[in-house]
Design an enzyme around this catalytic site. Structure first.
Site, short mmCIF file in Angstrom:
data_model
loop_
_atom_site.label_atom_id
_atom_site.label_comp_id
_atom_site.label_asym_id
_atom_site.label_seq_id
_atom_site.Cartn_x
_atom_site.Cartn_y
_atom_site.Cartn_z
N SER A 171 4.60 2.60 7.79
CA SER A 171 4.29 1.40 7.01
C SER A 171 5.48 0.95 6.18
O SER A 171 6.09 1.75 5.47
CB SER A 171 3.10 1.66 6.09
OG SER A 171 1.93 1.85 6.82
N ASP B 256 0.20 -7.78 1.54
CA ASP B 256 0.50 -6.35 1.58
C ASP B 256 2.01 -6.12 1.54
O ASP B 256 2.56 -5.31 2.28
CB ASP B 256 -0.10 -5.69 2.82
CG ASP B 256 -0.03 -4.17 2.75
OD1 ASP B 256 0.03 -3.63 1.62
OD2 ASP B 256 0.00 -3.52 3.81
N HIS C 188 0.81 -1.22 0.00
CA HIS C 188 0.00 0.00 0.00
C HIS C 188 0.84 1.27 0.00
O HIS C 188 0.33 2.35 -0.26
CB HIS C 188 -1.00 0.00 1.17
CG HIS C 188 -0.38 0.22 2.52
ND1 HIS C 188 -0.11 -0.80 3.39
CD2 HIS C 188 -0.03 1.35 3.16
CE1 HIS C 188 0.39 -0.30 4.51
NE2 HIS C 188 0.45 1.01 4.40
#
Length: 481
Positions: free
Chosen positions: A223, A149, A119
């Site tokens: 992230s 992911d 992402h």
């Protein structure tokens, strides 16, 4: 002047010295992260991406976050990015600046391979990797795996770059210290620490990742960054947080590095990820279901549906089976099973211990390849007459399953359609109108006649399982007649 008793004075002094000594020892036992940070910061990178904004696409006001992330930011941060002095271009009316986002990552090979989250780079036209010596290097996208992911990047012209040391997430224990390095809200090389809160967490969006749960402070921009143990080894990739405010609330999740490295090697070598596939729909075994199936305690994964043509069907698995172990590893929760299957190489045979009809049996399954879009079954023809709530002690009105429902839901073995639910055991169990009942008390129900026959033989005051197909998806419920 009041005089202090010498003995009492000595006792107070001794107590003070003991307290100070205990605090000193306690402080000395706390971990010192300075060396770990100094040794590993060089291999942690900041990742910024940009993509041409489509004409109809809304913006995040030039901020380094996606629109979804931007909406979750505290209001004062949103105002900062909207303002005319924003370092990211602000949000002037009519301006269509490139969409930008920001995240973290880490270098795993000296020639420039970088791991991060999918992402972080999804939809990017340009990817720039910034090192802690302030060099900015372009990177190309090697491959992504949305199911975990994860994304793999390759720094162009990478040579003799600093790398992290890879650990083993399978050796992690709940309660041990961990540390994260990343760029929350664009603040480069922010260090946060905490402990492992839980292992093997399953999230609704990620069935094939047994997440590491921590209380390490993670925010937008973290992230893709590394999670270290005290030995300076990467044991996870910071990926998600649980939040009601848009910011950190004490619960964060990381992808175990064992799973991440498996994905990395496949993306690097093949450009795609192959996962094992069993071909079943499963659900959790709660206390009532455990009682109805004869288990002493809730455990295992209850097979609600077996997909036609799947490895599970070929091996003889059946709806109503409870998978208790997989290749010798206990299945305590239903969420334990998908990662076990996903890690199994395609074509290998796995041994399942299954509870069927109150007895444990062994089933050998040759694991297949997880399809992109699995479809199930062939349809069958229902049969039988009608029924109403007054004729059923369960409080159900039923009738044969219409052909169009049988076709669209692939009800090869038939069933009965619930047309009315009145107060009683069925309503208490959560059964609704338009559900299709295909099994009752572990006995197949192919028609209204079958249903009536099974109902007559139901035990009183004992929990019985009911297999229900709702909107094409099968689940088990528990009724207590």
């Amino acid at each position: 002047m009041q005089r202090i008793n010498p003995i009492r004075q000595s006792i107070l002094l001794l107590a003070f010295l003991v307290t100070v000594s205990a605090q000193t020892v306690s402080a000395r036992n706390l971990p010192d992260f300075t060396e770990l940070v100094e040794d590993n910061s060089a291999a942690v990178v900041n990742i910024s991406t940009s993509a041409e904004r489509k004409a109809a696409e809304g913006g995040a006001h030039g901020s380094p976050f996606s629109q979804r992330q931007f909406d979750q930011l505290p209001e004062f941060f949103q105002e900062f990015f909207r303002g005319p002095h924003s370092p990211f271009g602000g949000g002037s009316p009519g301006r269509q600046a490139p969409r930008q986002s920001m995240g973290s990552g880490f270098i795993v090979s000296a020639d420039g391979y970088v791991l991060t989250n999918n992402h972080v780079v999804e939809g990017a036209d340009e990817i720039i990797v910034r090192l802690n010596d302030r060099r900015e290097l372009p990177a190309r996208l090697v491959g992504t795996d949305p199911r975990s992911d994860m994304a793999v990047l390759k720094i162009e012209d990478g040579d003799d770059l600093p790398v992290v040391e890879i650990g083993r997430s399978r050796d992690l224990k709940v309660g041990e210290w961990v540390l994260a390095i990343g760029s929350p809200f664009g603040f480069d090389y922010t260090v946060t620490a905490g402990i492992v809160s839980a292992l093997g967490r399953s999230l609704p969006s990620e069935n094939y990742v047994p997440f590491i749960q921590t209380d390490v402070a993670i925010n937008p921009g973290n992230s893709g960054g590394p999670l270290f143990n005290l030995d300076g080894e990467v044991i996870g990739i910071n990926s998600q947080i649980y939040t009601r405010s848009g910011g950190f609330m004490g619960v964060s999740f990381a992808i175990p590095i064992d799973d991440a490295m498996n994905v990395f090697r496949q993306l690097r070598d093949d450009g795609s990820v192959s996962r094992g596939w069993l071909g079943v729909l499963i659900q959790e075994v709660n206390r009532d279901l455990a009682e109805s199936f004869g288990l002493e305690r809730p455990r295992g994964a209850l097979v609600a549906e077996v997909m036609a043509g799947s490895p599970a069907q070929k091996a003889g698995l059946e709806a109503g089976d409870i998978v208790l172990s997989y290749d010798g590893e206990e299945v305590a929760l239903s969420s334990d099973l998908p990662p076990m299957v996903g890690r199994t190489p395609v074509g290998e045979t796995a041994e399942l211990k299954v509870l069927r009809g109150g007895k444990e049996i062994d089933v050998d399954v040759e694991i297949g390849r997880l399809p992109q879009n699995g479809q199930i079954g062939q349809a069958g023809e229902p049969a039988g007459g009608g029924d109403d709530p007054s004729s059923s002690p369960l409080g159900l009105g039923i009738e044969p399953v219409p052909a169009e429902i049988a076709d669209s839901w692939d009800l090869a073995s038939g069933g009965v359609l619930v047309t009315e639910v009145t107060p009683g055991p069925a309503r208490d169990a959560g059964i609704r109108v338009n559900d299709v009942i295909t099994e009752l008390n572990r006995q197949p129900v192919g028609s209204v006649k079958d249903f009536r026959k099974v109902v007559k033989s139901l035990p009183d005051n004992n929990a019985v399982s009911v297999r229900v197909v709702r909107q094409g998806r099968a689940s088990y419920f528990v009724m207590k007649p």
